[in-house]
Enzyme design. Structure first.
Site, PDB file in Angstrom:
ATOM      1  CE  LYS A   1      -2.122   8.802  -2.369  1.00 18.40           C
ATOM      2  NZ  LYS A   1      -1.304   7.607  -2.152  1.00 18.40           N
TER       3      LYS A   1
ATOM      4  CE1 TYR B   1       2.922   3.634   3.628  1.00 20.68           C
ATOM      5  CE2 TYR B   1       1.357   4.728   2.238  1.00 20.68           C
ATOM      6  CZ  TYR B   1       1.822   4.408   3.522  1.00 20.68           C
ATOM      7  OH  TYR B   1       0.859   4.848   4.579  1.00 20.68           O
TER       8      TYR B   1
ATOM      9  CG  ASP C   1      -1.487  -0.098  -3.883  1.00 20.66           C
ATOM     10  OD1 ASP C   1      -2.307   0.575  -4.097  1.00 20.66           O
ATOM     11  OD2 ASP C   1      -0.875  -0.132  -2.759  1.00 20.66           O
TER      12      ASP C   1
HETATM   13  C1  LIG Z   1      -1.225   6.586  -0.942  1.00 22.47           C
HETATM   14  C2  LIG Z   1      -1.111   4.934  -1.047  1.00 22.47           C
HETATM   15  C3  LIG Z   1      -1.861   4.074  -0.315  1.00 22.47           C
HETATM   16  C4  LIG Z   1      -2.394   4.548   0.957  1.00 22.47           C
HETATM   17  O1  LIG Z   1      -3.549   5.342   0.669  1.00 22.47           O
HETATM   18  P1  LIG Z   1      -4.171   6.191   2.105  1.00 22.47           P
HETATM   19  O2  LIG Z   1      -5.339   6.771   1.555  1.00 22.47           O
HETATM   20  O3  LIG Z   1      -3.228   7.160   2.377  1.00 22.47           O
HETATM   21  O4  LIG Z   1      -4.327   5.181   3.177  1.00 22.47           O
HETATM   22  C5  LIG Z   1      -1.523   2.913  -0.734  1.00 22.47           C
HETATM   23  N1  LIG Z   1      -0.917   2.428  -1.824  1.00 22.47           N
HETATM   24  C6  LIG Z   1      -0.266   3.324  -2.488  1.00 22.47           C
HETATM   25  C7  LIG Z   1       0.331   3.047  -4.031  1.00 22.47           C
HETATM   26  C8  LIG Z   1      -0.591   4.686  -2.357  1.00 22.47           C
HETATM   27  O5  LIG Z   1       0.299   5.556  -3.156  1.00 22.47           O
END
Ligand SMILES: *Cc1c(COP(=O)(O)O)cnc(C)c1O
Length: 430
Positions: free
Chosen positions: A265, A142, A237
């Protein structure tokens, strides 16, 4: 009806599904989500006053636990000076310096407000830099909810059993090529066929949105060597793994220098802050220097930056990740022991402050294996643990998080609850 249930009923009137982000709705596990009122350290309290040991940590950011004094102090001090300027501030420069220092693959960085923005912008930049359109992603990973990335994605999309979204035009996803995670052969074949058309590979270097899935060393190396050989950019990511699995994220553990990195995060310490950065020659293509447009009214927001700086400062304490890793590993081991004692098919693993629990004999290595775990058993476990005051993510497809505030007593209380719950589950399935 409890005030929690009443609140959920009211929430559903004016908020679709009663929630502002789908996985919060308990859709996968059933039942009514808990409305949380307060958090302190490793604990949260719902509106009915019930306390939980929290292993969600706002889905990753709260590596210091809830309401950490240093973060609160930094945030309130910044807020008193004004909430937003839409002009550069000194604190942004400090955070950018710090990020590039901590993650040596990043020579330049731009601050944004969400992980979705970070990945979306990094992909646009990779396409602008290479002049190519194709993008490679992996099944079950994701990367936020930008159109091009909502193909066979993880997190909430898996939770609702529909790994792609309606409302994404075919054209928006037509250049997204999806491969199975950890499949080196598939990657080699794809690059042999159309490597010179691929702008970038985007990957969760340790996947955490289809539960926790570790990459094989061969997969990690293939991502770097194949992208390099074909002039494609490698995008790590690390929105979840950055400053979570170790002081330099997954790239530090892998010994890999990606071309671009996405952060979120933990980097915002619980405030809306994220970032993307990497090679200076690539970042130079961004507006105002270059032709790739990217912008944000609240980007580099001073209050969010203050929370990020305070968090990065705390996690730099000597031994921080060693202690966090030990606690998280102890949690995974203790849960396995509790399950084994009752003959439940179960496994668990930890990386830094992140863990996965699986109702399968071994930790999975791909989306396909993740889907083979026993979801009904997870759901029963989740609800019984919640009842016992232990709050895990309400889905079998999410990783869990430990903070530096989780104490030996918190772990012991978790194991005691787990022993009771696994015994119940064993009884019910006999
Ligand atoms: C949480 C997450 C996202 C999206 O971040 P948001 O702040 O919720 O838009 C993208 N990539 C990874 C790997 C994530 O865990």
């Amino acid at each position: 009806m409890t005030s929690n249930d009443g609140l959920f009923e009211r929430a559903c009137h004016h908020i679709p599904g009663g929630v502002n982000s789908p996985v919060r709705a308990f859709g996968s596990v059933g039942g009514i989500p808990r409305f949380l009122e307060r958090g302190a350290g490793a604990h949260v309290w719902d509106v009915d006053g019930k306390r939980y040991i929290d292993y969600v940590g706002s889905w990753g950011p709260l590596i210091l636990g809830h309401a950490h004094p240093a973060v609160l102090e930094a945030v309130t001090r910044a807020a008193r000076n004004g909430l937003s300027f839409g002009a550069p501030t000194a604190a942004e420069v400090e955070l950018a310096d710090l990020l590039c220092q901590r993650m040596p693959s990043m020579q330049q960085v731009r601050l944004v407000s969400s992980g979705t923005e970070a990945t979306m912008s990094a992909i646009r930049l990779a396409r602008g830099y290479t002049g190519r359109d194709k993008l490679v992603k992996f099944e079950g990973c994701y990367h936020g909810h930008a159109d091009a990335l909502l193909v066979k994605a993880g997190s909430g999309l898996l939770t609702f059993g529909n790994p792609s979204s309606a409302g994404v035009p075919a054209g928006a996803a037509a250049d997204t090529l999806v491969l199975p995670y950890n499949d080196v052969d598939a990657l080699q074949t794809l690059f042999a066929q159309q490597g010179d058309r691929i702008a970038a590979i985007i990957v969760e270097p340790i996947a955490g949105n289809m539960n926790l899935v570790q990459p094989s060393p061969a997969f990690v190396n293939a991502l770097r060597t194949l992208s390099q050989a074909h002039g494609s950019l490698l995008i790590y990511d690390e929105v979840m793994t950055g400053f979570r699995v170790g002081p330099q994220g997954a790239q530090g553990l892998h010994g890999i220098q990606p071309d671009l990195t996405c952060l979120g995060k933990v980097v915002g310490g619980g405030m809306p802050l994220a970032a993307f950065g990497g090679r200076a020659d690539v970042m130079a293509k961004l507006a105002p220097l270059g032709p790739v447009y990217q912008a944000g009214t609240l980007s580099g927001n001073p209050v969010a930056v203050a929370a990020g700086l305070a968090t990065l400062n705390e996690i730099a304490a000597p031994g921080f990740f060693e202690t966090l890793g030990r606690q998280t590993t102890a949690l995974a081991q203790g849960l396995c022991d509790a399950a084994n004692a009752n003959g439940t098919v179960f496994s668990a693993q930890a990386v830094g402050g992140m863990f996965g629990i699986y109702f399968s004999p071994h930790p999975p290595t791909s989306y396909g294996e993740v889907m083979n775990s026993d979801r009904a058993a997870f759901n029963a476990f989740f609800h019984a643990m919640l009842e016992e005051g232990v709050y895990f993510a309400p889905s079998a497809f999410e990783a869990g998080f430990v903070s530096c505030q989780h104490s030996a007593e918190d772990l012991e209380a978790t194991f005691a609850a787990a022993r009771k719950v696994f015994a119940q589950i064993a009884l019910n399935t006999r």
